[in-house]
Design an enzyme around this catalytic site. Sequence first.
Site, PDB file in Angstrom:
ATOM      1  N   TYR A   1      26.618 -28.624 -31.117  1.00  0.00           N
ATOM      2  CA  TYR A   1      26.272 -27.556 -30.153  1.00  0.00           C
ATOM      3  C   TYR A   1      25.340 -26.490 -30.751  1.00  0.00           C
ATOM      4  CZ  TYR A   1      30.785 -24.994 -31.381  1.00  0.00           C
ATOM      5  OH  TYR A   1      31.824 -24.349 -31.971  1.00  0.00           O
ATOM      6  N   GLU A   2      24.808 -25.677 -29.881  1.00  0.00           N
ATOM      7  CA  GLU A   2      23.717 -24.741 -30.251  1.00  0.00           C
ATOM      8  C   GLU A   2      22.513 -25.479 -30.833  1.00  0.00           C
ATOM      9  OE1 GLU A   2      25.156 -21.701 -28.524  1.00  0.00           O
ATOM     10  OE2 GLU A   2      23.237 -21.603 -29.539  1.00  0.00           O
TER      11      GLU A   2
END
Lengths: 568, 568
Positions: free
Chosen positions: A426-427
């Site tokens: 994620y990110e």
Amino acid sequence: MPYKAPVEEFRFLLNHVVGYGQVTETERFAEAGGEMMDAILTEAGRLASEVLGPLQRNGDLHPAVLENGVVRTSPGFAEGYKAIAEGGWIGISADPEHGGMGLPITLMESVNEMINGACLSLALNPLLTQGQIEALEHHASDELKALYLPKLISGEWQGTMNLTEPQAGTDVGALRTKAEPDGDGTYRISGQKIYISWGDADFAENVCHLVLARLPDGVPGTKGISLFMVPRNIPDENGKPGERNSLRVVSLEHKMGLHGSPTAVMEYTEAKGWLVGREHGGMAAMFTMMNNARLGVGIQGIGVAEAATQAAVAYAAERKQGKVGGAGTIIEFPDVRRMLMTMRAETQAARAIALANAVALDMANATGDAGWAARAALLTPISKAYGTDVGCEVAATGIQVHGGMGFIEETGAAQFYRDVRVTTIYEGTNGIQALDLVGRKLMDGGEAAFTLISEVEEAAEAARAQFPRLADAVWNAAEVQRDLTEAVLEMDMDARGAVAVAYLRAFARVLGAHYHLASAVAEGGNGPRTGLARFYVMRLLPQHTGLAAEVRMGSEGMDALSNEELAG
Amino acid sequence: MPYKAPVEEFRFLLNHVVGYGQVTETERFAEAGGEMMDAILTEAGRLASEVLGPLQRNGDLHPAVLENGVVRTSPGFAEGYKAIAEGGWIGISADPEHGGMGLPITLMESVNEMINGACLSLALNPLLTQGQIEALEHHASDELKALYLPKLISGEWQGTMNLTEPQAGTDVGALRTKAEPDGDGTYRISGQKIYISWGDADFAENVCHLVLARLPDGVPGTKGISLFMVPRNIPDENGKPGERNSLRVVSLEHKMGLHGSPTAVMEYTEAKGWLVGREHGGMAAMFTMMNNARLGVGIQGIGVAEAATQAAVAYAAERKQGKVGGAGTIIEFPDVRRMLMTMRAETQAARAIALANAVALDMANATGDAGWAARAALLTPISKAYGTDVGCEVAATGIQVHGGMGFIEETGAAQFYRDVRVTTIYEGTNGIQALDLVGRKLMDGGEAAFTLISEVEEAAEAARAQFPRLADAVWNAAEVQRDLTEAVLEMDMDARGAVAVAYLRAFARVLGAHYHLASAVAEGGNGPRTGLARFYVMRLLPQHTGLAAEVRMGSEGMDALSNEELAG
């Protein structure tokens, strides 16, 4: 095995290794050193060790669930959250004008690592609020700021980020969520968003969603996207959470880990929203937030790595095994010790890189200097990818140290391994981080990279008299990294894509060795930091050679197999 | 994504790369080539793809549970097991005298990889029975053989291995389970055993436990341990399962993965047992079984790697992402392709090493030649550790290819990652494998290792005209491995322990490159195998340099940190 916040380690790195002294020499952060720093680290460490650490298993054993439209959180999480909020930790780096402490990001990240290490699934909640605070500070109108920032900073309200849609992950520009002006200055937001961490919580007085959506006149792609504040409860004239907005949690994902953190599918049906920043300027606002969030996710990986290391050392020091009649514990076995030393050395290398990244951010913020901003931008993908790679690898090694017990959930070793796995995704996946490094971050012709490499070489030069072998090894690797940077700059984007991850990992190895050497220098030689530096530089840094060979291959042979042949 | 058994790949490796032709030239296995081999691979592949693959998610979603003392298995597992048994696959390499097919271990391992790849949690069940069959064939009395082998080979009865106790994992000699002679030639077994895979199953007509225990006059340590057959139901005079023995499943472990495979805590309370082999000769019997089981576990890792690779390629070929208006799928992205190529190249390297190991076992069995036996013994820890390391790494990369979806359980990518994690631990952790390699397996002064390295170099010489770069790289790495072997031979056991894992991984890289080059040679150049060989040799083999540097460090700096300093 209770988590013990590594307060001393932060103190040492900040005082002697990552240049935090420069931050406290600026006018803006003049108060953030010495006793203030000590108090912050000590107090946050206490919170992490005593209050949050005991919640870690709760999140896994009693996951958040969706009941009648409400997200019921894990036992103790409400109290844990309250303790974080009441400590003022959410707004530690926020603007004092709205109730923040105004402290450097370096201190915020130090505190966050301890909170992450203690209980990652809960820690994710304030982390998202911190990202939202930052986005609002930079992009929101004064009215929105005045209404939302005090509540977010105090932790009374919580923030989320809504980017992803089923068809739009890495390719955010493909999003379909719509925003229509309502004539009264507000907008009606409609669409579905996925992977919304902490999309709701039964202990949240209000949940403030920052949502990316496209206005009717928004062009396709990222340039037609705007950012909106869409609160779960619409604040009334007194700023209290009022009427329910037209949004709901559709479902929670069944994830491999982080069970204490509810990951929601959110649906917006003509929900009322307020524009943040200018129309069609949503991506710029998101990027502000994402850059620091990326460092923040790197810090998550490091926090878990620290916790997993502590747990493995404790297990190895207690687990009896060995020759008949012997009373040895497995920590005495060379291969177990090798694993533990590797875990410790990698964790500390990743931490130093991330803190140096935070220092660069603080220096850029305090001085406006473009060089510091470029340094921070260069380090961000490295901090994120290396920090989370280390998180995954250290957690995996932690299981190995536990032997058969590592596969049994009761020890908690497996939870670290499952929880931390999402951080490389994620990110922006670590592949995306690497592409950012070889793409955007080298668009300056490599200036920021070459400047950093030169600093590494100068430090190695300076350390040569005291640590000749280590200094030589670091200097040589840095020089190879310079060559690799030049090679990458001459590659087309296909070739850069093929070597990006190897280039990033190679860079991280050089920097890890650099900060280990700096720690040895600061220690004065012959202590544990020197021993760890020797271990990292002599045993782990040589992996740089293999990574360098991969980079030099460019895109050669990448298309040797057709898709069908790849499928087997 | 349905699993597709890689039948063609086995056919190619057996016919052209790993020397299976030598096996079918022996008198014993003269029938096991050509059409017989094709039929076996095709039929087992069909079973794996069509019958077992569809069960994979069942095991995870509906774990085995203990209800009123009975282990209720996952939906469909009973039918899947029946299909394996009725196909004759359990006794594929067992002695025809008791109903086995008498085929080479190379074919057994090929079949097992497909069954493992399709559904690892179920596959573990017949794997344990195969180990028991082998132990009984080598060590049991004719009476026990006549009673048990036909039932085990047909799959009517199932076998387990009972080694571990809470205080005795790697250190088997510390076990406390007792055996007392009963005067009538049988024994009373009492004690608790843990980590008993498939300790019971509701579809088992009988479960035959092989249990390590100590006789009253057994000395402490491994030399006082004996092996016993302890059936769940005591066979009556007609050989039918009769009266319940005094043993029970106390509980099932809560594991991170392999939920379809019940891992039992077993309790024996004066249970009736029969001696297998001689008194105090239990370890020798266990070792027979463990060596092949170790290869078998390596094969488990490879099976999961194949399945995870297929799933990732399928996902990447379908997942749309990209520039606005583009209809590209992520398989076109260089970094995604790099991941898929790495998964494919590592999986095939590990498979070739494991099959070469099986060929060496078959040659040793068929000819009695000590050189083949030494080759098999040398390769076993490498097959086990590299095969399972590859399983874990490929499964991790598979998650990464899936992006956010990889962390969501529905895709199955997470299950591969969780399931395969235990394979680096059981049947001797990979650290133990490495210690075996640098210890026992070099006790011949390195002769087996040097012989193999010389073969690698000769093959590289022979390939030089056709593939000069690849051949040079392989030859150079082999020569370094020779140096490393000489260096390890001069180290004391502490230093060997510190470098064991690096030495094993380095050896695996050389062998992986060797077999990839052999595949390219067999293909004649310019096909997909040649492309994959180039990828492996030019992009992955250079990791050998870093591993070599670690080996050369010996035990230097391993004790730089005290236990307290390691704890942080």
